[in-house]
Write a protein that holds these residues in place. Structure first.
Motif, PDB file in Angstrom:
ATOM      1  N   SER A   1      15.055  61.090  26.017  1.00 49.59           N
ATOM      2  CA  SER A   1      15.577  59.758  26.308  1.00 49.59           C
ATOM      3  C   SER A   1      17.061  59.775  26.681  1.00 49.59           C
TER       4      SER A   1
ATOM      5  N   ASN B   1      19.034  57.533  26.055  1.00 49.11           N
ATOM      6  CA  ASN B   1      19.779  56.965  24.924  1.00 49.11           C
ATOM      7  C   ASN B   1      20.336  58.066  24.017  1.00 49.11           C
ATOM      8  N   TYR B   2      19.612  59.190  23.949  1.00 47.92           N
ATOM      9  CA  TYR B   2      20.074  60.311  23.140  1.00 47.92           C
ATOM     10  C   TYR B   2      21.419  60.810  23.658  1.00 47.92           C
TER      11      TYR B   2
ATOM     12  N   ASP C   1      23.656  59.095  25.399  1.00 47.96           N
ATOM     13  CA  ASP C   1      24.705  58.114  25.075  1.00 47.96           C
ATOM     14  C   ASP C   1      25.249  58.386  23.676  1.00 47.96           C
ATOM     15  N   ASP C   2      24.331  58.648  22.759  1.00 53.22           N
ATOM     16  CA  ASP C   2      24.733  58.887  21.371  1.00 53.22           C
ATOM     17  C   ASP C   2      25.461  60.208  21.241  1.00 53.22           C
TER      18      ASP C   2
ATOM     19  N   GLU D   1      27.271  61.604  23.405  1.00 52.03           N
ATOM     20  CA  GLU D   1      28.617  61.364  23.934  1.00 52.03           C
ATOM     21  C   GLU D   1      29.475  60.674  22.865  1.00 52.03           C
ATOM     22  N   ALA D   2      28.874  59.747  22.131  1.00 51.76           N
ATOM     23  CA  ALA D   2      29.636  59.047  21.092  1.00 51.76           C
ATOM     24  C   ALA D   2      29.991  59.990  19.950  1.00 51.76           C
TER      25      ALA D   2
ATOM     26  N   HIS E   1      29.996  63.552  19.991  1.00 47.54           N
ATOM     27  CA  HIS E   1      30.728  64.764  20.368  1.00 47.54           C
ATOM     28  C   HIS E   1      31.457  64.520  21.674  1.00 47.54           C
ATOM     29  N   ASP E   2      32.646  65.024  21.750  1.00 49.60           N
ATOM     30  CA  ASP E   2      33.474  64.790  22.936  1.00 49.60           C
ATOM     31  C   ASP E   2      33.139  65.829  24.011  1.00 49.60           C
TER      32      ASP E   2
ATOM     33  N   ALA F   1      14.141  64.271  15.244  1.00 48.53           N
ATOM     34  CA  ALA F   1      13.488  62.958  15.386  1.00 48.53           C
ATOM     35  C   ALA F   1      13.314  62.609  16.860  1.00 48.53           C
ATOM     36  N   VAL F   2      14.351  62.861  17.658  1.00 48.93           N
ATOM     37  CA  VAL F   2      14.285  62.547  19.094  1.00 48.93           C
ATOM     38  C   VAL F   2      13.252  63.445  19.783  1.00 48.93           C
TER      39      VAL F   2
ATOM     40  N   ALA G   1       9.715  62.341  18.771  1.00 49.69           N
ATOM     41  CA  ALA G   1       9.360  61.096  19.468  1.00 49.69           C
ATOM     42  C   ALA G   1       8.976  61.407  20.912  1.00 49.69           C
ATOM     43  N   ALA G   2       9.750  62.273  21.544  1.00 51.92           N
ATOM     44  CA  ALA G   2       9.474  62.621  22.941  1.00 51.92           C
ATOM     45  C   ALA G   2       8.125  63.318  23.068  1.00 51.92           C
TER      46      ALA G   2
END
Lengths: 610, 610
Positions: free
Chosen positions: A530, A532-533, A535-536, A538-539, A541-542, A597-598, A601-602
């Protein structure tokens, strides 16, 4: 030392428990009263059955709430005891376990407890019976082993001794060193149980979560060593209350139980077994299927080459770097879907490893080999996976590869894959098998972990809970100290789910991006992850935007710890099997649990065709 | 009030969770971050999906380890928050849950925490987002709701409020009265979860054992009432981490969840539902089978008489005293083996009971009746058993018995059974149904218990563990205050066992010895009980030798408590069903749990033909 086990540790009716205990190889049993009460066998018949099976009845238990009570209660309790002595005479059992009282009417008076226990011992002696007094960790007034011993000492009767129980001692954090102060001949019995370290009510902990030695968090070896050093002459006896063992098959649980005792004796310095030495790497992983075509397709996309074939079995060897996969079409019986059926591990001394495995009751796999076959020693893990002890192409040992004939085309596909522009192996090539993940039957998680430690000499990590969309997956890794062999044991969330028990092979590369691109270029697909993974990610880890975009494009998951980075991605699932590509940098030792978990789910979505 | 639920409370992928939540009738959802990360839906697509389903997104959660940290960490955390604000804007969510920090680097400094949270709220406000700060029960420095509120108060920012969570508050034993001191408009959110009372690590307790309100041991109503009294305007929202719900179907769990909220609103005085009134007794129990011959044989041996038949359905009425059994051969679909499919309960106002059941989301059973049929109102319990609200032969209500035609032979068999020598009913006759025991699907134990309390107005006993030879059976009784209706809910030990889910009907008699002899005289058999049980019974209770011999001869089990005695014995099992005979004396209120292990062992042996 002699070995024994309480019947409450196993499932089924009493007669089946006794058979399982004898078949596993125990010397004796503790008869748990409720098992007798539910049995159609009379005490005399149980006695005969045990004699036929070569089992001694080492203990009858438990007798509760006896001591430090008012006179009228004492009279009732002595009457009750006399009835139990009568049953024990019929059974031929001469040792009765008396637990410290939890009765509200009992009083905190050691002298009274000692006096009443002396009276009980006196009555018991008339029947040739002895009393072993044990402190329950939740006893009303007596809850520590040294307190129970002080009362026994004060009572001073030859038919009264103490029973030590590792759970009751270690769950309270008592120091087993004090056992040295008890005369060995007054330690009438030693019960052993381990348990995971949990912060919970000790009664619930004891009744539901006990496990066999080495399967929990207690350090039992010093306790056993101290007890033997004190002069204890009785058996090492297991008493395990466990919700899972109550449901699992008695025969396999009994073997698991005896193995745990043999390993405990070794670690307590009471016996010597052929030494364990951790394997240094995977020799091979064997996949079995009626139709190996889909697997060949995946292996080809991963860059493996079909390099050799077994001289007389329908087995192909596929290689890339030090990663070797066997494809076996010699399917017998019901296994049709592709499944991982065997693992070869590189072992310094295969013969000694096999002797150790046999010594700790690992089921030896029947050798279905012809004259020419290399002497492969194999045992079956609790989930049925066969483990072969190998020494691949070393001068000091016959190699399993000797049974394979190289294909003439061998050099071609390997070159295509392994060599970069200048003829050197590409960084995107597969180097070796990084780890293997096996889903365990739900009742064999602790057993499997102890097996891999005790038989293979691997070390276990802590247990993790991973969130699958349909429940929590319990997961625990066992690995050699240098990480050469890593096996991840998982328990599927829904025990009633009939789904396949998934297995996967993780392959190590030094360039996961290149490897993933190569797979896609070959027309195969990778598990989509996903957006969305990312996006997270990135939030959290830089990461450089370009690198992040690449990971997202290819479905590569990312984790890091204080030692290094971990990148991984997944192929589609074929039968019960899928492949993972992993790239470790620095000293990262984990398996990307953060991403489980990701990924799960995938995989569910992918299998549902979403 | 508006209702909401966190997506983590349900199983499956996010899109299925949203559908289940909307279908059950919730007004909104909390989006749990991991559910979004594993979903192929973009935040915009989730927003659209929720809008289509009529669901508001009430909260995005959780954001962890933010406050009271060094400056460089703060900068990283603010950067992380900005990324989440961006996701929330795409989602259309305007409230972010921030949990009190567990990070080792956070410091114990309320002023610093308040300052940094004010900064966060300021950034959030730029995006039209508000922050709800919540104390985790295991927060490093902030672990109580009043502490979290003091920090929010100190920060004093319009976009910063507090989130109350019943688990975090009640698991620490905090008094919810203090909620009255918080201005209602600063309570941004209220999360609700119950939990069984357990002495264990609070983090593990929270992560695995939370349950829906009314299913655990917390008293949630005063907390909800206090929050609403303080002026809270937001939704009542469920946030439940539970190992079982993670595996159960999302659709049924969502209905179960909303029912728990509706009942909580009622008990907190926030809504009025049609009042519950406990049923006074069993009107009937209905057994369904393709072939009822074996059941007829058992009923005949028990002394029942076939007294009437349904006017147009293939249903027979068998009677004895006030015990009525329906035998239904109108089997539709897969149920072939005899099974207990319906229960009728005597209800003061059947119409009101049905309205209440519908109001709390009990599935109404489609009325498959003809013109003539009495207006039977029925709902389906979670295990599928149909519950009919009845008023049997009372002047103020149509009776279900009106649909039955008496058989001409009615008087004969009844007389044979019920009348003693002088024409009076024999004491050995069956008086009525004492209780009914139903084995529940393993994931519906808590749901079933709440259903029977909330829908039928029964009261629940504590949960017991009974030792079956193949695992522990969890058991809980629900009963009307006067014992007129008693239902025992059991969970079979092995969730992967494919065995039938047993059910049984316990029949009350005033003379179990006479009743047992009559059954044996009729040629039927009773479950044989081990002689060892009676040895133990003699040791525990001072029964007269003659009485003990009679109990042993007939296989009657015995228990007593401070109020009275309980005697019981069992028939063989037919399909999924067996019968128990019980005799209660004095005020004994239990079900003979003390004897369950022996009875279960005997039933296993009997079914194996030993």
């Amino acid at each position: 030392m002699r070995t024994s086990i309480a019947t409450v540790s196993l499932s089924g009716p009493l007669s089946e428990k006794l058979t399982a205990v004898a078949t596993a190889g125990f010397d004796g049993v503790e008869i748990f009263e409720n098992d007798l009460l539910g049995s159609p066998l009379s005490p005399e018949e149980v006695r005969l059955r045990c004699a036929d099976l070569g089992l001694s009845i080492d203990l009858y238990q438990p007798f509760r709430d006896f001591e430090a009570v008012p006179a009228d209660t004492l009279a009732r309790n002595l009457r009750r005891a006399e009835r139990k002595f009568a049953v024990m005479e019929r059974l031929g059992a001469d040792l009765l376990l008396v637990c410290s009282s939890v009765a509200p009417e009992s009083v905190d008076d050691d002298a009274l407890a000692a006096e009443q226990l002396r009276l009980l011992a006196d009555r018991a002696a008339d029947h040739g019976i002895r009393i072993a007094y044990e402190a329950l960790a939740w006893g009303r007034h007596v809850s520590t082993y040294d307190h129970a011993w002080r009362i026994v000492e004060q009572a001073d009767h030859p038919a009264l001794g103490t029973c030590l129980d590792s759970f009751h001692i270690l769950s309270r954090g008592s120091d087993p060193k004090g056992i040295a102060d008890i005369p060995g001949e007054k330690i009438f019995f030693l019960q052993l149980a381990d348990a995971p370290l949990m912060a919970m009510d000790v009664l619930q902990w004891s009744r539901h979560y006990r496990c066999f030695p080495g399967q929990g968090g207690f350090d039992l070896a010093p306790l056993v060593a101290a007890t033997v050093a004190a002069g204890y002459q009785g058996p090492l006896s297991l008493e395990v209350f466990n919700d899972v063992f109550r449901q699992a098959g008695a025969a396999s649980t009994a073997v698991d139980a005896l193995r745990s005792l043999l390993l405990l004796e070794e670690s307590a310095g009471l016996s010597v077994l052929p030494a364990a030495s951790a394997p240094s790497g995977f020799a091979f992983a064997e996949l079995t299927a009626a139709d190996t075509e889909p697997l060949r397709g995946v292996l080809d996309a991963l860059g493996f080459a079909h390099t050799a074939r077994h001289t007389w079995k329908p087995v192909e060897l596929w290689e890339q770097g030090d990663a070797r996969i066997l494809l076996n079409t010699g399917v017998s019986g019901r296994r049709q879907d592709p499944a991982l059926t065997a693992i070869g591990v590189e072992t310094p001394e295969p013969d000694r490893a096999a002797r150790r495995a046999e010594a700790v009751l690992a089921p030896v796999v029947p050798r279905r080999r012809a004259q020419l076959d290399a002497p492969l020693d194999a045992v079956a893990a609790p989930d049925g996976t066969e483990i072969f002890f190998c020494r691949t192409e070393q001068a000091d040992h016959i190699s399993w590869t000797g049974d394979f004939t190289e294909l003439p085309s061998r050099a071609l596909p390997k070159e295509r894959v392994e060599q970069g522009e200048r003829g050197e192996p590409s960084a995107a090539a597969i180097r070796r098998i990084d780890h293997i993940a096996l889903t365990q039957p739900w009742h064999q998680f602790d057993e499997a972990s102890l097996f891999h430690r005790g038989v293979l000499g691997l070390e276990a990590d802590g247990s993790l809970d991973l969130a699958d969309p349909y429940g929590l997956v319990r997961s625990r890794a066992v690995a050699s100290p240098d990480g050469g062999v890593r096996i991840v044991l998982n328990i599927a969330p829904a025990p009633d789910a009939d789904g396949p028990r998934l297995q996967h092979i993780a392959l190590a590369t030094d360039d996961i991006v290149g490897a993933a691109r190569r797979i896609l270029a070959s027309g195969a697909s990778l598990l989509p992850i996903s957006a969305n993974y990312y996006d997270d990610l990135e939030a959290r880890h830089d990461l450089e935007p370009e690198r992040l975009a690449t990971l997202a494009e290819l479905g590569i998951l990312y984790d890091r710890d204080e030692n290094g980075e971990f990148l991984h991605c997944y192929t589609a699932t074929v039968g019960r099997v899928f492949f993972e590509l992993v790239q470790r940098t620095g000293g990262y030792r984990g398996y990307g649990a953060q991403n489980a978990a990701v990924r799960l789910a995938a995989q569910h979505l992918h299998q549902q065709g979403v």
